[in-house]
Enzyme design. Structure first.
Site, PDB file in Angstrom:
ATOM      1  N   LEU A  25       0.915  -1.043   0.013  1.00  0.00           N
ATOM      2  CA  LEU A  25      -0.137   0.019  -0.025  1.00  0.00           C
ATOM      3  C   LEU A  25       0.933   1.214  -0.084  1.00  0.00           C
ATOM      4  O   LEU A  25       2.103   1.101   0.148  1.00  0.00           O
ATOM      5  CB  LEU A  25      -0.753  -0.133   1.264  1.00  0.00           C
ATOM      6  CG  LEU A  25      -1.812  -1.150   1.302  1.00  0.00           C
ATOM      7  CD1 LEU A  25      -2.415  -1.310   2.771  1.00  0.00           C
ATOM      8  CD2 LEU A  25      -2.547  -1.278   0.094  1.00  0.00           C
ATOM      9  N   PRO A  26       0.368   2.510  -0.320  1.00  0.00           N
ATOM     10  CA  PRO A  26       1.246   3.617  -0.393  1.00  0.00           C
ATOM     11  C   PRO A  26       2.037   3.975   0.817  1.00  0.00           C
ATOM     12  O   PRO A  26       3.304   4.044   0.704  1.00  0.00           O
ATOM     13  CB  PRO A  26       0.284   4.830  -0.579  1.00  0.00           C
ATOM     14  CG  PRO A  26      -0.926   4.371  -1.223  1.00  0.00           C
ATOM     15  CD  PRO A  26      -0.976   2.812  -0.602  1.00  0.00           C
ATOM     16  N   LYS A  47      15.478   0.715   2.956  1.00  0.00           N
ATOM     17  CA  LYS A  47      14.469   0.860   1.649  1.00  0.00           C
ATOM     18  C   LYS A  47      14.419   2.545   1.543  1.00  0.00           C
ATOM     19  O   LYS A  47      14.562   3.061   0.464  1.00  0.00           O
ATOM     20  CB  LYS A  47      12.893   0.423   1.675  1.00  0.00           C
ATOM     21  CG  LYS A  47      12.119   0.852   0.835  1.00  0.00           C
ATOM     22  CD  LYS A  47      12.588   0.572  -0.585  1.00  0.00           C
ATOM     23  CE  LYS A  47      11.573   1.363  -1.781  1.00  0.00           C
ATOM     24  NZ  LYS A  47      12.131   0.832  -3.151  1.00  0.00           N
ATOM     25  N   LYS A  88       7.773  11.003  -0.382  1.00  0.00           N
ATOM     26  CA  LYS A  88       7.450  10.143   0.952  1.00  0.00           C
ATOM     27  C   LYS A  88       8.731   9.389   1.522  1.00  0.00           C
ATOM     28  O   LYS A  88       8.848   9.505   2.704  1.00  0.00           O
ATOM     29  CB  LYS A  88       6.136   9.517   0.690  1.00  0.00           C
ATOM     30  CG  LYS A  88       5.865   8.401   2.019  1.00  0.00           C
ATOM     31  CD  LYS A  88       6.190   6.934   1.743  1.00  0.00           C
ATOM     32  CE  LYS A  88       5.738   6.205   0.484  1.00  0.00           C
ATOM     33  NZ  LYS A  88       6.515   5.049   0.219  1.00  0.00           N
TER      34      LYS A  88
HETATM   35  P1  NDP Z   1      -0.112   2.616  -6.355  1.00  0.00           P
HETATM   36  O1  NDP Z   1      -0.343   4.106  -5.920  1.00  0.00           O
HETATM   37  O2  NDP Z   1       0.200   2.075  -7.897  1.00  0.00           O
HETATM   38  O3  NDP Z   1      -1.104   1.496  -5.660  1.00  0.00           O
HETATM   39  C1  NDP Z   1      -1.462   1.714  -4.379  1.00  0.00           C
HETATM   40  C2  NDP Z   1      -2.370   0.713  -3.804  1.00  0.00           C
HETATM   41  O4  NDP Z   1      -2.682   0.861  -2.627  1.00  0.00           O
HETATM   42  C3  NDP Z   1      -3.632   0.401  -4.727  1.00  0.00           C
HETATM   43  O5  NDP Z   1      -4.043  -0.985  -4.764  1.00  0.00           O
HETATM   44  C4  NDP Z   1      -4.802   1.218  -3.845  1.00  0.00           C
HETATM   45  O6  NDP Z   1      -5.878   0.905  -3.989  1.00  0.00           O
HETATM   46  C5  NDP Z   1      -4.343   0.989  -2.494  1.00  0.00           C
HETATM   47  N1  NDP Z   1      -4.708   1.809  -1.441  1.00  0.00           N
HETATM   48  C6  NDP Z   1      -4.255   3.321  -1.424  1.00  0.00           C
HETATM   49  N2  NDP Z   1      -5.056   3.693  -0.249  1.00  0.00           N
HETATM   50  C7  NDP Z   1      -5.668   2.625   0.318  1.00  0.00           C
HETATM   51  C8  NDP Z   1      -6.542   2.605   1.513  1.00  0.00           C
HETATM   52  N3  NDP Z   1      -6.867   3.676   2.311  1.00  0.00           N
HETATM   53  N4  NDP Z   1      -7.017   1.337   1.863  1.00  0.00           N
HETATM   54  C9  NDP Z   1      -6.594   0.420   1.349  1.00  0.00           C
HETATM   55  N5  NDP Z   1      -5.874   0.347  -0.026  1.00  0.00           N
HETATM   56  C10 NDP Z   1      -5.229   1.400  -0.379  1.00  0.00           C
HETATM   57  O7  NDP Z   1       1.238   2.343  -5.713  1.00  0.00           O
HETATM   58  P2  NDP Z   1       2.597   1.597  -5.830  1.00  0.00           P
HETATM   59  O8  NDP Z   1       2.069  -0.008  -6.201  1.00  0.00           O
HETATM   60  O9  NDP Z   1       3.482   2.286  -6.954  1.00  0.00           O
HETATM   61  O10 NDP Z   1       3.214   1.464  -4.530  1.00  0.00           O
HETATM   62  C11 NDP Z   1       2.937   0.743  -3.367  1.00  0.00           C
HETATM   63  C12 NDP Z   1       4.077   0.719  -2.619  1.00  0.00           C
HETATM   64  O11 NDP Z   1       5.388   0.295  -3.020  1.00  0.00           O
HETATM   65  C13 NDP Z   1       4.492   2.269  -1.981  1.00  0.00           C
HETATM   66  O12 NDP Z   1       5.019   2.197  -0.647  1.00  0.00           O
HETATM   67  C14 NDP Z   1       5.739   2.685  -2.729  1.00  0.00           C
HETATM   68  O13 NDP Z   1       6.559   3.456  -2.483  1.00  0.00           O
HETATM   69  C15 NDP Z   1       6.218   1.224  -3.035  1.00  0.00           C
HETATM   70  N6  NDP Z   1       7.238   1.103  -4.154  1.00  0.00           N
HETATM   71  C16 NDP Z   1       6.743   1.550  -5.413  1.00  0.00           C
HETATM   72  C17 NDP Z   1       7.748   1.100  -6.536  1.00  0.00           C
HETATM   73  C18 NDP Z   1       7.322   1.489  -7.947  1.00  0.00           C
HETATM   74  O14 NDP Z   1       8.026   1.476  -8.674  1.00  0.00           O
HETATM   75  N7  NDP Z   1       5.951   1.965  -8.258  1.00  0.00           N
HETATM   76  C19 NDP Z   1       8.794   0.384  -6.462  1.00  0.00           C
HETATM   77  C20 NDP Z   1       9.208   0.013  -5.118  1.00  0.00           C
HETATM   78  C21 NDP Z   1       8.394   0.064  -4.107  1.00  0.00           C
HETATM   79  P3  NDP Z   1      -7.004   1.405  -5.015  1.00  0.00           P
HETATM   80  O15 NDP Z   1      -6.686   0.674  -6.522  1.00  0.00           O
HETATM   81  O16 NDP Z   1      -8.328   1.155  -4.548  1.00  0.00           O
HETATM   82  O17 NDP Z   1      -6.527   2.863  -5.422  1.00  0.00           O
END
Ligand code: NDP
Length: 294
Positions: free
Chosen positions: A68-69, A170, A239
Site C-alpha cells: 500500500l502507499p 528501503k 514520501k
Molecule cells: P499505487 O498507487 O500504484 O497503488 C496503491 C495501492 O494501494 C492500490 O492498490 C490502492 O488501491 C491501495 N490503497 C491506497 N489507499 C488505500 C487505503 N486507504 N486502503 C486500502 N488500500 C489503499 O502504488 P505502488 O504500487 O506504486 O506503490 C505501493 C508501495 O510500493 C508504496 O509504498 C511505494 O513507495 C512502494 N514501491 C513502489 C515502486 C514503484 O516502482 N511503483 C517500487 C518499489 C516500492 P486502489 O486501487 O483502490 O486505489
C-alpha cells in the site's frame, strides 16, 4: 498447502501478486487477492487465476502480504481485519513503510498471535513483472525464514536486521535514487545549455565513473524520451525521502545533502505534481534552467 492473500493491487502489487498466483498453481496452494477498488482484484483473477475476495476473506490466508502507499494505509487495513485474524498467521508488509510504524504494527498483531515482518521491495514495476525484486526483510531470523518461501516475486531477499530495519534500508536506498536522479539532471541541464548532445553525454557518463541507475536507465528512457511514464509516483519518492530523514533524525545524524534532497523533491511534488512519475522531478530542473534535458 499454503493459502496466501495479497492486499493492494497497485502498480507493484498487481504483478507481485501474479507471481504468488503462479506459485500457488504450481504447488496446489491458493492465492487470494484483495484491492480497495474491487475491479482490480477481478481483473487479477481473470489474468492470473488468483481468487478475488473481500477484505474479511483475507483472514483465511496463512500468509498475508500488503503493498500500500504508506504505513498509514497498512494501519487502516490492520484495523479493519485484526478481529478476524487467526493465530499463526504471517503478515509480510511490502509497503515502503516507516520504521516507527513497524514496531507498533508488530505489537498490535503479536497480540493476535500474528507475526509481522517489514519486507519492502526495490526494482520497480519492471522488476515486479519479471519477478526479480530485491526484498529487504526486518524481523527475527526465524520469522524471516518462515517468509522466504512466499516471496515468489523476489530475485534477492536479504535479512537486514530487526523489526523496522527493512523500512529503514528501503528509505535510504530511495533517497539515494533521489540524489542520483537530481544530480544527474542538474549536470545534464548544464551540458545541454552549453550545446552538448544529451544522449552523447549519457553515453560517456554511462561508460564512466559518474554513472548511476538514473543515468543508465531512467533519464534516457523517461526524460530524454519525454515520455515520463507513471510507474512510480513522485509523491511516493518524496514520501520515501521524508522517511529517510526521519531515520537520520532518529539517530541524530548529520545528513545535509539528504535533507536538501527531501526539500527539492517536496517542492517538485508540489510544483510538478505528486501523481506524475518520479523522473518528472527533472521538469523542475528544466524550469530552473530554461532548458530541456533532451
Ligand atoms: P499505487 O498507487 O500504484 O497503488 C496503491 C495501492 O494501494 C492500490 O492498490 C490502492 O488501491 C491501495 N490503497 C491506497 N489507499 C488505500 C487505503 N486507504 N486502503 C486500502 N488500500 C489503499 O502504488 P505502488 O504500487 O506504486 O506503490 C505501493 C508501495 O510500493 C508504496 O509504498 C511505494 O513507495 C512502494 N514501491 C513502489 C515502486 C514503484 O516502482 N511503483 C517500487 C518499489 C516500492 P486502489 O486501487 O483502490 O486505489
Amino acid at each position: 498447502t499454503t493459502t496466501t492473500a495479497f492486499l493492494g493491487l497497485g502498480a507493484m502489487g498487481f504483478p507481485m501478486a501474479g507471481h504468488l498466483a503462479r506459485a500457488a498453481q504450481a504447488s496446489g496452494g491458493r492465492a487470494l487477492v484483495w484491492n480497495r477498488s474491487p475491479e482490480k482484484a477481478q481483473a487479477h483473477a481473470e489474468r492470473y487465476g488468483s481468487q478475488a475476495v473481500d477484505l474479511a476473506g483475507c483472514a483465511a490466508a496463512d500468509v498475508l502480504l500488503t503493498c500500500l502507499p504508506t504505513s498509514a494505509q497498512v494501519d487502516e487495513v490492520i484495523g479493519a481485519l485484526e478481529a478476524q485474524l487467526r493465530p499463526g498467521t504471517l503478515w509480510v508488509d511490502c509497503t515502503s513503510g516507516h520504521p516507527d510504524a513497524a514496531g507498533a504494527q508488530r505489537e498490535r498483531l503479536f497480540a493476535r498471535g500474528v507475526t509481522f515482518l517489514d519486507a519492502p521491495v526495490s526494482g520497480g514495476t519492471g522488476g515486479a513483472e519479471a519477478g526479480t525484486l530485491t526484498v529487504m526483510l526486518g524481523g527475527e531470523a526465524a520469522e524471516v525464514e518462515q517468509a522466504r518461501p512466499h516471496l515468489a516475486f523476489a530475485g534477492k531477499a536479504v535479512h537486514v536486521g530487526g523489526p523496522g530495519t527493512g523500512f529503514a534500508v528501503k528509505a535510504i536506498n530511495n533517497v539515494l535514487l533521489a540524489v542520483n536522479l537530481w544530480a544527474a539532471g542538474e549536470g545534464l541541464a548544464a551540458l545541454a545549455r552549453s550545446g552538448v548532445n544529451v544522449r552523447a553525454a549519457l553515453e560517456v557518463i554511462n561508460a564512466s565513473s559518474g554513472r548511476s541507475n538514473a543515468s543508465e536507465n531512467l533519464i534516457g528512457q523517461r526524460v530524454v524520451s519525454r515520455e515520463f511514464p507513471v510507474t512510480f509516483a513522485l509523491g511516493l519518492l518524496a514520501k520515501d525521502a521524508g522517511i529517510a530523514l526521519d531515520v537520520v533524525e532518529s539517530v541524530r545524524g548529520s545528513a545535509p545533502l539528504l535533507a536538501q534532497t527531501l526539500g527539492l523533491y517536496r517542492a517538485a511534488a508540489q510544483i510538478i505534481g505528486a501523481g506524475e512519475d518520479h523522473t518528472a522531478a527533472l521538469r523542475l530542473i528544466e524550469q530552473m534552467n530554461g532548458q530541456e534535458i533532451a
